[in-house]
Design a protein around this motif. Structure first.
Motif, mmCIF file in Angstrom:
data_model
loop_
_atom_site.group_PDB
_atom_site.id
_atom_site.type_symbol
_atom_site.label_atom_id
_atom_site.label_comp_id
_atom_site.label_asym_id
_atom_site.label_seq_id
_atom_site.Cartn_x
_atom_site.Cartn_y
_atom_site.Cartn_z
ATOM 1 N N LEU A 143 0.832 -1.200 0.000
ATOM 2 C CA LEU A 143 0.000 0.000 0.000
ATOM 3 C C LEU A 143 0.868 1.251 0.000
ATOM 4 C CD1 LEU A 143 -2.676 1.565 0.319
ATOM 5 C CD2 LEU A 143 -2.477 1.191 2.802
ATOM 6 N N MET A 144 1.850 1.291 0.876
ATOM 7 C CA MET A 144 2.695 2.481 0.977
ATOM 8 C C MET A 144 3.568 2.668 -0.261
ATOM 9 S SD MET A 144 1.756 4.049 3.516
ATOM 10 C CE MET A 144 0.656 3.761 4.903
ATOM 11 N N ARG A 145 4.096 1.580 -0.803
ATOM 12 C CA ARG A 145 4.920 1.695 -2.013
ATOM 13 C C ARG A 145 4.078 2.118 -3.215
ATOM 14 N NH1 ARG A 145 9.432 2.618 0.492
ATOM 15 N NH2 ARG A 145 10.266 0.822 1.634
ATOM 16 N N HIS A 146 2.860 1.598 -3.312
ATOM 17 C CA HIS A 146 1.996 1.993 -4.419
ATOM 18 C C HIS A 146 1.617 3.464 -4.317
ATOM 19 C CE1 HIS A 146 0.852 -2.478 -4.916
ATOM 20 N NE2 HIS A 146 1.659 -2.131 -5.886
ATOM 21 N N LEU A 147 1.346 3.932 -3.105
ATOM 22 C CA LEU A 147 1.006 5.343 -2.935
ATOM 23 C C LEU A 147 2.205 6.240 -3.227
ATOM 24 C CD1 LEU A 147 -1.319 5.358 0.214
ATOM 25 C CD2 LEU A 147 -1.951 5.542 -2.202
ATOM 26 N N GLU A 148 3.402 5.767 -2.920
ATOM 27 C CA GLU A 148 4.605 6.526 -3.282
ATOM 28 C C GLU A 148 4.597 6.836 -4.774
ATOM 29 O OE1 GLU A 148 8.338 4.777 -2.250
ATOM 30 O OE2 GLU A 148 7.732 4.368 -0.177
ATOM 31 N N PHE A 149 4.279 5.827 -5.563
ATOM 32 C CA PHE A 149 4.297 5.989 -7.014
ATOM 33 C C PHE A 149 3.087 6.771 -7.513
ATOM 34 C CE2 PHE A 149 3.025 4.287 -11.220
ATOM 35 C CZ PHE A 149 4.053 4.848 -11.960
ATOM 36 N N ILE A 150 1.899 6.386 -7.046
ATOM 37 C CA ILE A 150 0.676 7.043 -7.503
ATOM 38 C C ILE A 150 0.712 8.538 -7.210
ATOM 39 C CG2 ILE A 150 -1.820 7.244 -7.080
ATOM 40 C CD1 ILE A 150 -1.818 4.214 -6.519
ATOM 41 N N CYS A 151 1.239 8.897 -6.060
ATOM 42 C CA CYS A 151 1.207 10.294 -5.616
ATOM 43 C C CYS A 151 2.441 11.088 -6.037
ATOM 44 C CB CYS A 151 1.049 10.345 -4.096
ATOM 45 S SG CYS A 151 -0.508 9.627 -3.509
ATOM 46 N N SER A 152 3.281 10.510 -6.874
ATOM 47 C CA SER A 152 4.468 11.235 -7.344
ATOM 48 C C SER A 152 4.574 11.113 -8.858
ATOM 49 C CB SER A 152 5.729 10.721 -6.637
ATOM 50 O OG SER A 152 5.883 9.327 -6.838
ATOM 51 N N SER A 153 5.483 10.292 -9.340
ATOM 52 C CA SER A 153 5.733 10.234 -10.781
ATOM 53 C C SER A 153 4.568 9.660 -11.577
ATOM 54 C CB SER A 153 7.005 9.424 -11.060
ATOM 55 O OG SER A 153 6.916 8.129 -10.502
ATOM 56 N N GLY A 154 3.698 8.891 -10.929
ATOM 57 C CA GLY A 154 2.571 8.323 -11.657
ATOM 58 C C GLY A 154 1.301 9.152 -11.597
ATOM 59 N N PHE A 155 1.317 10.248 -10.833
ATOM 60 C CA PHE A 155 0.071 10.965 -10.543
ATOM 61 C C PHE A 155 -0.608 11.520 -11.793
ATOM 62 C CE2 PHE A 155 -2.471 14.663 -9.379
ATOM 63 C CZ PHE A 155 -3.271 14.137 -8.372
ATOM 64 N N ASP A 156 0.146 12.176 -12.649
ATOM 65 C CA ASP A 156 -0.462 12.834 -13.809
ATOM 66 C C ASP A 156 -1.127 11.815 -14.732
ATOM 67 O OD1 ASP A 156 -0.967 15.266 -15.321
ATOM 68 O OD2 ASP A 156 0.408 14.443 -16.809
ATOM 69 N N VAL A 157 -0.408 10.734 -15.041
ATOM 70 C CA VAL A 157 -0.988 9.692 -15.899
ATOM 71 C C VAL A 157 -2.183 9.047 -15.210
ATOM 72 C CG1 VAL A 157 -0.543 7.495 -17.061
ATOM 73 C CG2 VAL A 157 1.238 9.244 -16.989
ATOM 74 N N TYR A 158 -2.052 8.802 -13.927
ATOM 75 C CA TYR A 158 -3.107 8.143 -13.157
ATOM 76 C C TYR A 158 -4.394 8.955 -13.178
ATOM 77 C CZ TYR A 158 -4.917 5.312 -9.230
ATOM 78 O OH TYR A 158 -5.657 4.472 -8.433
ATOM 79 N N GLN A 159 -4.296 10.244 -12.809
ATOM 80 C CA GLN A 159 -5.517 11.046 -12.685
ATOM 81 C C GLN A 159 -6.145 11.372 -14.039
ATOM 82 O OE1 GLN A 159 -5.959 14.553 -13.375
ATOM 83 N NE2 GLN A 159 -3.888 15.006 -14.116
ATOM 84 N N ARG A 160 -5.338 11.419 -15.100
ATOM 85 C CA ARG A 160 -5.879 11.703 -16.428
ATOM 86 C C ARG A 160 -6.578 10.491 -17.053
ATOM 87 N NH1 ARG A 160 -3.884 16.265 -19.229
ATOM 88 N NH2 ARG A 160 -2.364 17.481 -18.028
ATOM 89 N N ASN A 161 -6.314 9.316 -16.520
ATOM 90 C CA ASN A 161 -6.809 8.091 -17.165
ATOM 91 C C ASN A 161 -7.637 7.209 -16.241
ATOM 92 O OD1 ASN A 161 -5.297 7.880 -19.996
ATOM 93 N ND2 ASN A 161 -3.817 8.671 -18.510
ATOM 94 N N LEU A 162 -8.171 7.782 -15.171
ATOM 95 C CA LEU A 162 -8.944 6.987 -14.215
ATOM 96 C C LEU A 162 -10.092 6.238 -14.886
ATOM 97 C CD1 LEU A 162 -9.216 9.161 -10.970
ATOM 98 C CD2 LEU A 162 -8.272 6.860 -11.158
ATOM 99 N N ASP A 163 -10.813 6.916 -15.756
ATOM 100 C CA ASP A 163 -11.966 6.281 -16.401
ATOM 101 C C ASP A 163 -11.544 5.105 -17.276
ATOM 102 O OD1 ASP A 163 -13.703 8.019 -15.186
ATOM 103 O OD2 ASP A 163 -13.835 9.392 -16.893
#
Length: 238
Positions: A143-163
């Motif tokens: 959980l903590m390692r995934h949040l490290e990625f989601i909330c940093s270098s992966g955030f822009d791609v993640y939030q733009r492609n949630l759907d």
């Protein structure tokens, strides 16, 4: 071999306490491994070195703050990793504002721990505290390692492609889940090549999301899985 895989799958599904097969937040139960297999593949060889010490007072304070932010009682600790994972997933699944709130909570968690962060979320440190299971420790550290990625270098791609991510894991979910079933079957058949089959598994995830969404999502989903294995398989790449 089919019988072995079937038994492992049934056991994993029966005890699963996380959001299985969600591309929004992968969990260890997705790999369909037993408690004994968690120990064998993730805890037998310490490549995840302990550096420094974990200040237990800071850790408790940081964890209480994170728990409160995601809607859990402040008494919730890392030993309640299944609950923390489910509540985090529920928030992320609500949309961008909730995703941002999770990342804010994660940032505060890290800031509270300071230099002791890496030690406090280290699986060998947590296992040494006792009163836990291999599965619970993996849930928390993943959980903590995934949040490290989601909330940093992966955030822009993640939030733009949630759907698209949501659609990909459900509309054609059989192909997505097939990556996990194949991973389980291969590591059961040849456990000595765990890291090699992990690399193949990452390729499967990446190829699927490139096809369903785009190359950026393919990279992100691969990387999100990779960080969960990185302490045990050092040369994985996406």
């Amino acid at each position: 071999m089919r019988a072995l895989v079937f038994v492992s799958l049934c056991c994993a599904v029966c005890v699963s306490q996380g959001p299985m097969f969600s591309a929004l937040l992968p969990v260890p139960d997705d790999y369909l491994l037993s408690e004994q297999e968690f120990q064998k593949f993730f805890f037998t060889d310490s490549k995840d070195f302990l550096l420094g010490q974990c200040n237990s007072v800071q850790f408790n304070t940081a964890q209480a703050g994170f728990a409160n932010a995601i809607g859990a009682p402040v008494t919730t600790t890392w030993r309640d990793a299944y609950l923390l994972t489910n509540l985090t997933y529920t928030m992320i699944n609500q949309g961008l504002d909730s995703l941002a709130a999770v990342c804010t909570a994660r940032q505060q968690f890290v800031q509270t721990l300071g230099a002791s962060y890496d030690t406090c979320v280290n699986k060998f440190y947590l296992l040494g505290q006792g009163q836990t299971t291999f599965g619970n420790v993996l849930f928390y550290t993943h959980l903590m390692r995934h949040l490290e990625f989601i909330c940093s270098s992966g955030f822009d791609v993640y939030q733009r492609n949630l759907d698209c991510i949501r659609k990909a894991e459900t509309t054609d979910g059989t192909k997505y889940r097939a990556c996990f079933y194949k991973f389980n079957a291969t590591v059961n058949a040849d456990p000595n090549n765990f890291c090699g089959y992990t690399e193949t598994f990452l390729d499967c995830i990446q190829d699927y999301f490139v096809q369903e969404c785009n190359s950026w999502v393919g990279w992100m989903e691969c990387e999100m899985e990779r960080v969960g294995f990185a302490g045990d398989c050092l040369n994985l790449k996406c």
